[in-house]
Design an enzyme around this catalytic site. Structure first.
Site, PDB file in Angstrom:
ATOM      1  N   HIS A  24      -5.424  -0.663   6.146  1.00 49.66           N
ATOM      2  CA  HIS A  24      -5.074   0.700   5.727  1.00 49.66           C
ATOM      3  C   HIS A  24      -6.252   1.570   6.113  1.00 49.66           C
ATOM      4  O   HIS A  24      -7.331   1.444   5.550  1.00 49.66           O
ATOM      5  CB  HIS A  24      -4.857   0.717   4.214  1.00 49.66           C
ATOM      6  CG  HIS A  24      -4.462   2.064   3.662  1.00 49.66           C
ATOM      7  ND1 HIS A  24      -3.743   2.168   2.507  1.00 49.66           N
ATOM      8  CD2 HIS A  24      -4.699   3.331   4.068  1.00 49.66           C
ATOM      9  CE1 HIS A  24      -3.550   3.462   2.228  1.00 49.66           C
ATOM     10  NE2 HIS A  24      -4.137   4.171   3.171  1.00 49.66           N
ATOM     11  N   CYS A  82      -2.361   8.258   6.474  1.00 49.62           N
ATOM     12  CA  CYS A  82      -3.012   6.998   6.853  1.00 49.62           C
ATOM     13  C   CYS A  82      -2.052   6.110   7.631  1.00 49.62           C
ATOM     14  O   CYS A  82      -0.850   6.321   7.636  1.00 49.62           O
ATOM     15  CB  CYS A  82      -3.466   6.235   5.607  1.00 49.62           C
ATOM     16  SG  CYS A  82      -4.660   7.099   4.602  1.00 49.62           S
ATOM     17  N   THR A 139       0.847  -1.186   0.000  1.00 49.77           N
ATOM     18  CA  THR A 139       0.000   0.000   0.000  1.00 49.77           C
ATOM     19  C   THR A 139       0.882   1.235   0.000  1.00 49.77           C
ATOM     20  O   THR A 139       2.089   1.150   0.266  1.00 49.77           O
ATOM     21  CB  THR A 139      -0.972   0.003   1.197  1.00 49.77           C
ATOM     22  OG1 THR A 139      -2.018   0.929   0.961  1.00 49.77           O
ATOM     23  CG2 THR A 139      -0.274   0.307   2.501  1.00 49.77           C
TER      24      THR A 139
END
Length: 191
Positions: free
Chosen positions: A54, A37, A32
């Site tokens: 995530h 985040c 990712t």
């Protein structure tokens, strides 16, 4: 979620986006890209199962409930519980779970520091639940690309250049605006 075979490593690669998580017992790589985040990479080394989530925002404080699980996973409180529950359903044991945390960067000085709220939530969750953190790369000003190999526990992190910050910040802002206007849907078993 997107799956493909990485030609260099010859391994199945699963790319997850905000609000997603993935758990596997196979020799796969989960990856990712993070700005503010957080991704938790979690595994049980004895059971041979691991996964990654995530999430974009720390906690959903509304009382809205529905049925679409991915919308709920945009919040850390759902994303962490769903990841842990999925690991437990694949044979993991709570007392053996190892957590690795990544992200929470302040990629644009003009943005609110949601990354620090995400980091605070993640540490609070892990401490409250009695889990252990075995490594981390959090905070600072960098976006990150995270490659996680759940079977071995190996993680590769690349801090991305500042030139990527504006497009990532724009994407995060669009996502935050979208999710703040959409009710949370999904069901989570808290234990």
């Amino acid at each position: 979620m997107q799956k493909n075979i990485d030609p260099a490593e010859g391994i199945t690669t699963v790319k997850i986006l905000p609000g997603e998580f993935y758990v596997t017992k196979d020799n796969e790589r989960i990856e990712t890209i993070l700005g503010s985040c957080i991704s938790a990479c979690v595994r049980d080394p004895i059971a041979g199962v691991g996964g990654m989530n995530h999430f974009m925002l720390p906690v959903d404080k509304s009382n809205n409930r529905g049925t679409e699980l991915s919308d709920a996973n945009r919040y850390g409180n759902y994303a962490m519980e769903n990841l842990v529950n999925a690991l437990l359903s694949q044979g993991a044991k709570r007392e053996r779970l190892e957590f690795k945390l990544f992200g929470g960067g302040r990629i644009m000085s003009s943005m609110t520091n949601v990354g620090w709220y995400n980091i605070g939530f993640a540490f609070d969750y892990i401490y409250t639940e009695g889990f252990k953190i075995v490594s981390q790369d959090i905070g600072d000003i960098y976006p990150r690309k995270v490659l996680y190999y759940p079977i071995t526990g190996r993680v590769r992190v690349r801090r991305l250049n500042a030139m990527h910050n504006q497009s990532l910040a724009d994407e995060e802002n669009r996502y935050i605006n979208k999710i703040e206007s959409k009710p949370v849907e999904g069901d989570v078993e808290l234990f």
